[in-house]
Every structure is written in structure tokens, then in C-alpha cells.
Design an enzyme around this catalytic site. Structure first.
Site, PDB file in Angstrom:
ATOM      1  N   LYS A  71      35.498  -1.229  48.445  1.00 32.26           N
ATOM      2  CA  LYS A  71      35.631   0.198  48.773  1.00 32.26           C
ATOM      3  C   LYS A  71      36.833   0.341  49.694  1.00 32.26           C
ATOM      4  O   LYS A  71      36.964  -0.397  50.672  1.00 32.26           O
ATOM      5  CB  LYS A  71      34.356   0.705  49.451  1.00 32.26           C
ATOM      6  CG  LYS A  71      34.380   2.201  49.712  1.00 32.26           C
ATOM      7  CD  LYS A  71      33.001   2.742  50.046  1.00 32.26           C
ATOM      8  CE  LYS A  71      32.642   2.505  51.484  1.00 32.26           C
ATOM      9  NZ  LYS A  71      31.397   3.216  51.856  1.00 32.26           N
ATOM     10  N   GLN A 142      26.608  13.418  55.834  1.00 33.57           N
ATOM     11  CA  GLN A 142      25.567  12.377  55.852  1.00 33.57           C
ATOM     12  C   GLN A 142      24.165  12.961  56.047  1.00 33.57           C
ATOM     13  O   GLN A 142      23.175  12.382  55.584  1.00 33.57           O
ATOM     14  CB  GLN A 142      25.842  11.314  56.931  1.00 33.57           C
ATOM     15  CG  GLN A 142      27.229  10.691  56.884  1.00 33.57           C
ATOM     16  CD  GLN A 142      27.628  10.224  55.497  1.00 33.57           C
ATOM     17  OE1 GLN A 142      26.825   9.631  54.770  1.00 33.57           O
ATOM     18  NE2 GLN A 142      28.855  10.497  55.100  1.00 33.57           N
ATOM     19  N   GLY A 221      26.247   7.320  63.177  1.00 35.21           N
ATOM     20  CA  GLY A 221      27.601   7.843  63.388  1.00 35.21           C
ATOM     21  C   GLY A 221      28.594   6.807  63.888  1.00 35.21           C
ATOM     22  O   GLY A 221      29.765   6.818  63.496  1.00 35.21           O
ATOM     23  N   ALA A 222      28.141   5.902  64.772  1.00 35.38           N
ATOM     24  CA  ALA A 222      29.079   4.922  65.345  1.00 35.38           C
ATOM     25  C   ALA A 222      29.343   3.821  64.327  1.00 35.38           C
ATOM     26  O   ALA A 222      28.476   2.987  64.051  1.00 35.38           O
ATOM     27  CB  ALA A 222      28.502   4.334  66.621  1.00 35.38           C
ATOM     28  N   ASP A 223      30.537   3.873  63.737  1.00 35.28           N
ATOM     29  CA  ASP A 223      30.888   2.867  62.727  1.00 35.28           C
ATOM     30  C   ASP A 223      32.315   2.381  62.942  1.00 35.28           C
ATOM     31  O   ASP A 223      32.961   1.916  62.022  1.00 35.28           O
ATOM     32  CB  ASP A 223      30.694   3.433  61.315  1.00 35.28           C
ATOM     33  CG  ASP A 223      31.550   4.663  61.073  1.00 35.28           C
ATOM     34  OD1 ASP A 223      32.180   5.165  62.027  1.00 35.28           O
ATOM     35  OD2 ASP A 223      31.601   5.128  59.926  1.00 35.28           O
ATOM     36  N   LYS A 227      33.130   4.308  69.207  1.00 35.65           N
ATOM     37  CA  LYS A 227      32.192   5.385  68.868  1.00 35.65           C
ATOM     38  C   LYS A 227      30.810   5.053  69.450  1.00 35.65           C
ATOM     39  O   LYS A 227      30.411   3.887  69.490  1.00 35.65           O
ATOM     40  CB  LYS A 227      32.127   5.588  67.345  1.00 35.65           C
ATOM     41  CG  LYS A 227      33.406   6.218  66.797  1.00 35.65           C
ATOM     42  CD  LYS A 227      33.463   6.165  65.293  1.00 35.65           C
ATOM     43  CE  LYS A 227      33.033   7.421  64.607  1.00 35.65           C
ATOM     44  NZ  LYS A 227      33.242   7.372  63.132  1.00 35.65           N
TER      45      LYS A 227
HETATM   46  N1  LIG Z   1      27.059   3.980  59.347  1.00 34.34           N
HETATM   47  C1  LIG Z   1      27.464   4.323  58.168  1.00 34.34           C
HETATM   48  O1  LIG Z   1      27.191   3.647  57.173  1.00 34.34           O
HETATM   49  C2  LIG Z   1      28.263   5.587  58.016  1.00 34.34           C
HETATM   50  C3  LIG Z   1      28.543   6.086  56.729  1.00 34.34           C
HETATM   51  C4  LIG Z   1      29.244   7.306  56.616  1.00 34.34           C
HETATM   52  C5  LIG Z   1      29.648   7.969  57.754  1.00 34.34           C
HETATM   53  N2  LIG Z   1      29.392   7.420  58.979  1.00 34.34           N
HETATM   54  C6  LIG Z   1      29.805   8.115  60.209  1.00 34.34           C
HETATM   55  O2  LIG Z   1      28.877   9.170  60.419  1.00 34.34           O
HETATM   56  C7  LIG Z   1      29.532  10.247  61.086  1.00 34.34           C
HETATM   57  C8  LIG Z   1      29.295  11.527  60.299  1.00 34.34           C
HETATM   58  O3  LIG Z   1      29.848  11.404  59.005  1.00 34.34           O
HETATM   59  P1  LIG Z   1      29.856  12.675  58.009  1.00 34.34           P
HETATM   60  O4  LIG Z   1      30.419  12.198  56.720  1.00 34.34           O
HETATM   61  O5  LIG Z   1      28.534  13.368  58.027  1.00 34.34           O
HETATM   62  O6  LIG Z   1      30.925  13.573  58.769  1.00 34.34           O
HETATM   63  P2  LIG Z   1      31.078  15.157  58.736  1.00 34.34           P
HETATM   64  O7  LIG Z   1      32.415  15.422  59.309  1.00 34.34           O
HETATM   65  O8  LIG Z   1      30.739  15.698  57.398  1.00 34.34           O
HETATM   66  O9  LIG Z   1      29.942  15.671  59.757  1.00 34.34           O
HETATM   67  C9  LIG Z   1      29.934  15.386  61.134  1.00 34.34           C
HETATM   68  C10 LIG Z   1      29.155  16.512  61.816  1.00 34.34           C
HETATM   69  O10 LIG Z   1      28.969  16.167  63.192  1.00 34.34           O
HETATM   70  C11 LIG Z   1      29.140  17.363  63.957  1.00 34.34           C
HETATM   71  N3  LIG Z   1      29.474  16.981  65.321  1.00 34.34           N
HETATM   72  C12 LIG Z   1      30.645  16.486  65.788  1.00 34.34           C
HETATM   73  N4  LIG Z   1      30.515  16.212  67.095  1.00 34.34           N
HETATM   74  C13 LIG Z   1      29.255  16.552  67.458  1.00 34.34           C
HETATM   75  C14 LIG Z   1      28.540  16.540  68.675  1.00 34.34           C
HETATM   76  N5  LIG Z   1      29.114  16.100  69.798  1.00 34.34           N
HETATM   77  N6  LIG Z   1      27.263  16.983  68.689  1.00 34.34           N
HETATM   78  C15 LIG Z   1      26.691  17.438  67.556  1.00 34.34           C
HETATM   79  N7  LIG Z   1      27.315  17.490  66.363  1.00 34.34           N
HETATM   80  C16 LIG Z   1      28.589  17.057  66.325  1.00 34.34           C
HETATM   81  C17 LIG Z   1      30.241  18.123  63.248  1.00 34.34           C
HETATM   82  O11 LIG Z   1      30.234  19.504  63.592  1.00 34.34           O
HETATM   83  C18 LIG Z   1      29.884  17.859  61.777  1.00 34.34           C
HETATM   84  O12 LIG Z   1      29.039  18.851  61.248  1.00 34.34           O
HETATM   85  C19 LIG Z   1      31.001   9.817  61.223  1.00 34.34           C
HETATM   86  O13 LIG Z   1      31.172   9.243  62.506  1.00 34.34           O
HETATM   87  C20 LIG Z   1      31.171   8.761  60.146  1.00 34.34           C
HETATM   88  O14 LIG Z   1      32.198   7.850  60.445  1.00 34.34           O
HETATM   89  C21 LIG Z   1      28.698   6.271  59.133  1.00 34.34           C
END
Ligand SMILES: NC(=O)c1ccc[n+]([C@@H]2O[C@H](COP(=O)([O-])OP(=O)(O)OC[C@H]3O[C@@H](n4cnc5c(N)ncnc54)[C@H](O)[C@@H]3O)[C@@H](O)[C@H]2O)c1
Length: 327
Positions: A71, A142, A221-223, A227
Site C-alpha cells: 500500500k 474512520q 488516530g495516532a499512527d 501523534k
Molecule cells: N491506526 C490506523 O490503522 C489508522 C488508519 C487510518 C487512519 N488513521 C488515523 O486516524 C485519524 C483519522 O483519520 P480519518 O481518515 O478519519 O481522518 P478525517 O480527516 O476524515 O477525520 C478526522 C476527524 O477528526 C476531527 N478532529 C481533528 N482534531 C480533533 C480534535 N482535537 N478533537 C476532536 N475531533 C478532531 C476532524 O474534525 C475530523 O472530522 C488520522 O490521524 C489518521 O492518520 C489511523
């Protein structure tokens, strides 16, 4: 005509992938992949990061008998203002015996489905069986798949959602009109039986005092380096399970607490694969707090890409092209 003349590479768009994926099937495929990984039948190095723009690129290869994938995905936090998703990229799915690229497919849908599936599998093994409230912190891409996946396993009576953008929480609630979803303050959301955090935060959001005994948290979220979403004292009082030790210590929820000396790698209790194969127990008592530190690992993508490819072939989906020469 040789047999190789029949070979083509399937191009699968985000729409193709979305229409082929079914959460229950993804969960079975991903759980099987964690089991096989625990048994030493799947291989992957930690993901490689490249800083790019205000975000990064990640390269995530994995291999199993018969199939391999990589990926190539980018996380760009400012993409929403450009009308693009924050997680964006492609996957290449190959025959592991010949190296032939069998498919090139959108990676955003695969990422969302496998991330939801993995967290719900962690909840299946680590959360209390009677869990019936789900708290979602972050209402982005997510969050949708976290809810779909958890609804496959738990009888959810109430789903609380919190986002710094109230319109994102409202859009989420409107998307699932048949479910009991409440846009809630962060502290109420964090007081649910199962809590999934899915924000790009770089400072702790979720406080220790909001987390009740017996809660299971999926820290998603922390990845990447720097983070962090949870108050580190939650980790010191919890059973901590990671998807991959190397990735978690470099970029998972534990990365900042480790770098500040507030958590030690030895405090990690298990990997999810060890829990799935029964080598480690995970939760031992109903009042324990459990945390799954999800960084996202390449075997999840491989299992999901294999499912997508096989279903696409059965259903005649995608555009088949002669990408590489076989003569
Ligand atoms: N661990 C994993 O396997 C994995 C996989 C995909 C994404 N992620 C991570 O997950 C996170 C979210 O990904 P996504 O695709 O949903 O992103 P996204 O941008 O679609 O959504 C993130 C959401 O978080 C909100 N947000 C930002 N800061 C915030 C805060 N301080 N308090 C509350 N809400 C807040 C935003 O308004 C947004 O709606 C990213 O950090 C991404 O890197 C992790």
C-alpha cells in the site's frame, strides 16, 4: 497461445472497492490474517515513512503464500480544504510466486474498512462482552467504518460521537438514521463501554478521569511520530495491546509517552496476534481498562485486498489491462 496471454491487471476504483467490500467478510479475513500472523504464516516489515508536504507517505508491504501487496498511502491533514480525503493512495496486489501485478486498487476504502475491522476484532477479544455503548472521538472517514464493524459484534444501544466540528458529528448521525446516535461532549463520549479515538491530535484529548473501570479503548488516530490522543496515565493503568511493537513504539499511541519516559515498551502486555492465537490473555477482569494501540499494519491491507480481488474476479468488476508484458 500460452497461458500467460490470459493474464491482465485489474484496475479497481474506489467505487468498485466500496461496492465489493462487506464489513462482516472483511472482519473474518482480517481476523484470519492476525491468526496466521501469530502462527508465523504472514510476513511484513514495519511500514516506511517519508515526510511529504504537511503530511507523509507510507509504504506498507506484506506477503503470504500465493499473494503479496504493497500500500502506497499518504496522510495529508489539510486535504479537506482541497476537496480531497486526508487518507489517499493505491494498493498493488500481486501473485507472490511470479510477482505478476494482479490488481491496482484504491487504498482509501481498504484502509477505512480494515481499520474498522481490526479495532472491532480488538474489541471482540478485549472489551467486556456486555458492552453496549460506543463512544467515537472524531467523526471523519474512520468513524463510519468503526461503527459498521462494532455493530457486527455488539448490541449497541447508544452511540456517542464527538468532533471539534459539530457539523461532522451531525452528518455522521444523519448517515445512520436507524441507530441511536447522540452528538455528545467529549467527556460523555469517553465514558462509554468502548471508546474509539480517531483524530489527528498531537496532544492528549481524552482525560484519565473520564474513563470508567472496565472500558476498552481503541486508540486509532495516532499512527505516526508525535501523534497522541490519550492522557498517558490511562496507559499506565491499562492492559495495553498493540498491533505491532515496532510500529507502535515509533508512531502509535505509546510513541510520545515512551519518548517522554512516561511509558516503557516492557509495559505493553501483548500484540493482538498473540491474543487472537491464545498465547496471551488480554483482559483478565471486568473492571480492567484495556487499550488497543492501532497503528495499522500491512497484513490487514493484504487480507482485505485479497478479498477485494477475488470478489472482483467472481463478479467481473474492474478494468482489465495489459499493464506488464508477459512474452
Ligand atoms: N491506526 C490506523 O490503522 C489508522 C488508519 C487510518 C487512519 N488513521 C488515523 O486516524 C485519524 C483519522 O483519520 P480519518 O481518515 O478519519 O481522518 P478525517 O480527516 O476524515 O477525520 C478526522 C476527524 O477528526 C476531527 N478532529 C481533528 N482534531 C480533533 C480534535 N482535537 N478533537 C476532536 N475531533 C478532531 C476532524 O474534525 C475530523 O472530522 C488520522 O490521524 C489518521 O492518520 C489511523
Amino acid at each position: 497461445m500460452g497461458t500467460n496471454d490470459m493474464l491482465k491487471t485489474l484496475i479497481l476504483s474506489a467505487k468498485d472497492v466500496r461496492e465489493l467490500l462487506e464489513m462482516g467478510e472483511v472482519m473474518s479475513a482480517v481476523e484470519d490474517a492476525f491468526r496466521a500472523y501469530g502462527e508465523g504464516k504472514l510476513w511484513m516489515p514495519p511500514k516506511a515513512y517519508l515526510k511529504a508536504g504537511k503530511g507523509d507517505f507510507r509504504a506498507m508491504p506484506a506477503c503470504m503464500a500465493g499473494a503479496a501487496s504493497i500500500k502506497w498511502v499518504s496522510f495529508q491533514p489539510h486535504n479537506r480544504s482541497k476537496g480531497l480525503p486526508t487518507v489517499i493512495g493505491v494498493m498493488i496486489y500481486s501473485d507472490s510466486e511470479t510477482g505478476y501485478p494482479l490488481a491496482v486498487m484504491d487504498a482509501a476504502e481498504i484502509t477505512a474498512y480494515r481499520t474498522g475491522a481490526t479495532a472491532a476484532i480488538a474489541s471482540k477479544y478485549l472489551a467486556r462482552r456486555d458492552s453496549h455503548t460506543l463512544g467515537l472521538v472524531g467523526a471523519g472517514r474512520q468513524a463510519y467504518s468503526q461503527l459498521l464493524a462494532h455493530a457486527e459484534i455488539f448490541k449497541l444501544e447508544l452511540i456517542r460521537i464527538y468532533d471539534i466540528r459539530p457539523e461532522a458529528s451531525q452528518r455522521f448521525a444523519d448517515f445512520f438514521p436507524h441507530l441511536h446516535i447522540q452528538a455528545s461532549p467529549l467527556e460523555d463520549t469517553a465514558s462509554s463501554d468502548i471508546v474509539c479515538t480517531m483524530t489527528p491530535a498531537r496532544e492528549p484529548l481524552v482525560k484519565r478521569e473520564w474513563i470508567r473501570n472496565g472500558t476498552h479503548i481503541n486508540a486509532v488516530g495516532a499512527d505516526a511520530d508525535g501523534k497522541q490522543e490519550l492522557d498517558p496515565t490511562i496507559l499506565s493503568h491499562a492492559v495495553v495491546v498493540v498491533d505491532d511493537l515496532r510500529q507502535a513504539s515509533a508512531g502509535g499511541e505509546i510513541n510520545v509517552p515512551i519518548s517522554k519516559g512516561m511509558f516503557k515498551l516492557e509495559q505493553v502486555d501483548a500484540t493482538l496476534a498473540q491474543v487472537v492465537v491464545g498465547e496471551k490473555q488480554g483482559r483478565k477482569a471486568d473492571d480492567e481498562i484495556t487499550v488497543f494501540d492501532a497503528t495499522g499494519i500491512a497484513i490487514e491491507d493484504l487480507a482485505t485486498a485479497k478479498l477485494v480481488y477475488e470478489k472482483a474476479q467472481q463478479q467481473g468488476r474492474g478494468l482489465a489491462i495489459e499493464l506488464v508484458e508477459t512474452g
